[in-house]
Write an enzyme that holds these catalytic residues in place. Sequence first.
Site, short mmCIF file in Angstrom:
data_model
loop_
_atom_site.label_atom_id
_atom_site.label_comp_id
_atom_site.label_asym_id
_atom_site.label_seq_id
_atom_site.Cartn_x
_atom_site.Cartn_y
_atom_site.Cartn_z
CG ASP A 14 -1.64 1.25 1.49
OD1 ASP A 14 -1.86 2.01 0.51
OD2 ASP A 14 -2.01 1.51 2.65
CG ASP B 43 -5.92 3.26 0.50
OD1 ASP B 43 -5.03 2.39 0.62
OD2 ASP B 43 -6.59 3.40 -0.54
CG ASP C 157 -1.42 1.61 -3.72
OD1 ASP C 157 -0.21 1.38 -3.93
OD2 ASP C 157 -1.81 2.27 -2.72
CD GLU D 89 -9.88 -19.96 -11.49
OE1 GLU D 89 -9.85 -20.09 -10.26
OE2 GLU D 89 -10.71 -19.21 -12.06
CG HIS E 74 -6.71 -14.97 -5.67
ND1 HIS E 74 -6.22 -15.67 -6.76
CD2 HIS E 74 -8.00 -14.68 -5.96
CE1 HIS E 74 -7.17 -15.77 -7.67
NE2 HIS E 74 -8.27 -15.18 -7.21
C1 GLC Z 1 -12.00 -17.37 -9.81
C2 GLC Z 1 -11.19 -16.39 -9.00
C3 GLC Z 1 -11.91 -16.11 -7.72
C4 GLC Z 1 -13.24 -15.48 -8.05
C5 GLC Z 1 -14.04 -16.34 -9.03
C6 GLC Z 1 -15.13 -15.55 -9.66
O1 GLC Z 1 -12.11 -18.60 -9.21
O2 GLC Z 1 -9.91 -16.90 -8.80
O3 GLC Z 1 -11.19 -15.29 -6.86
O4 GLC Z 1 -13.99 -15.31 -6.89
O5 GLC Z 1 -13.25 -16.83 -10.10
O6 GLC Z 1 -14.60 -14.58 -10.52
#
Ligand code: GLC
Length: 567
Positions: free
Chosen positions: A29, A33, A37, A264, A337
């Site tokens: 950051d 805030d 960023d 993904e 994440h």
């Molecule tokens: C993917 C992302 C995830 C998100 C989901 C909807 O799995 O990695 O963080 O919540 O798609 O976009």
Amino acid sequence: MPLPLDEPLPRDWWSSAVVYQIYPRSFADSDGDGIGDLRGVLGRLDHLEHLGVDVVWLSPVYRSPQDDNGYDISDYQDIDPTFGTLADLDELVEQLHARGIRLVMDLVVNHTSDEHPWFEDSRTSPEADRRDWYWWRPARPGHTGGEPGAEPNDWRSFFSGPAWEWDAASGEYYLHLFSRKQPDLNWENPQVREAVYAMMRWWLERGVDGFRMDVINLISKPLDLPDGDAFALVADGPRVHEFLAQMRERVFADHPRAFLTVGEMPGVTAQEARLYTDADRGEVDMVFQFEHVDLGIGPGGKFDRLPITMPLLRASLMGWQTALADTGWNSLYLDNHDQPRAVSRFGDDDPAWRERSAKTLATVLHTLRGTPFIYQGEELGMTNLPFSSLSELRDIEALNHVAEQEAAGRPAEELLEGIRAVGRDNARTPVQWTDAPGAGFTSGDPWIGINPNHVQINAAAQTGVPGSVLEHHRALVALRHDEEVVARGTVRPLAMDHPDLWAFERELDGVGLLTLASFTRQPLVVPPELLQGWDGSEVVLATSEGAAGVLHDGTLPGWESVVLRRR
Ligand code: GLC
């Protein structure tokens, strides 16, 4: 050294590359805030250069109401003020390129935000120009829209509740596989596809080097939208291969530069992954499959946990190694994440074993065949946060789950147990740069709790320190760059019935590598046949000096790993 930016690269350049994922909200950051960023990222590029990674994948920084931390996009061609400006993004591309690092953006096109102008137009009326850009359906015959059970089908959203939202103003339901603020785009409509391709080309012209494609195997829905398990019905749907081949053709085909595309793909099977990544078919370079991160899901769903043993994890990852051995390519990841921290989940995060087990997990991951991804903080051995109350949670998936389960009478403490184990907020606590208050992440009030263990676990304490988790990752990145056998060699799984030893051999043009990794606190006797023929081999890398002793006495100390090489 990372790969050159300005020379023609082999088609499969990414086999010797390592990718680093930045989740910008939690990275650094710059303005106090409490939210990370782009200028924060710009201030930490030395860290990435030190690690030696070739590519950065940046999670979404586009304009967004932040219902799902940016995975709900309201303008694909602008930066959210929370994160900065387009000028900051341009500067990031330039600065990364100056260091030989490519930038891959997140492409979230299964859905938009409900605040995207496309959807705002779509929802105005059944006659709207863009009505058909999304999935609108009337209430079930014989039902009145908005009443329980009137949804067009029985699909459940991945974030709890029905996958349909009633829109009283226009008198129909719209489909949202994720939150109700994430309506699904209708990829059947060629205008939708062209709009997405044009937006992608715009980013490539701006200098970015590819895309990580969010839940991209969900974009093709069965047209009759039958009742049943939404996920099973939608994953790898009827036209997804056609759409991806078209995207490749329309977006990347004429570009002379080297790009990276990774899809993904929750629920993807190895057989489907071969199709998605077969170079001759021209769809995506590699996938994120979910089999190993979905281990441990109990009958009650994601937050209902079953134990995961090393042999289960090994069987899964080694199965993928074999399945994609001759066709296709895979990514390699333990953390991102959306996942809890790998060292807490698959390793041993007790302070006495944390470092060794984090390094050992990394040794295994980085010496397999595939393109490794490091998620911010993984290179430091960051752990899960022991959330003590529901009020500490920020993630919409967990919050919706809690609301649904509490309404059904389940006590908070019971819910916390599952969320502590696998909740996505574990990955989203800020990167631990220093031992200072704010962990060097922020001078303000962080948007989510900082793990108190930043006092021990932080980048400043590890950079340049021999034996640290960070320096171990750095050595593994360098090994992939330097050793052709790591990038392109074959894989032979060994001792697959051993309860605690993960072992495999790599081979290329007469060069062999042997990875031996112990997943127990106890000293481990390596089955002697595994070491036959490795006398006089060279130790290229080890968790600690203790691991190298395996060549003399055949044992590995607790949670140690070693990589041997012979020619
Ligand atoms: C993917 C992302 C995830 C998100 C989901 C909807 O799995 O990695 O963080 O919540 O798609 O976009």
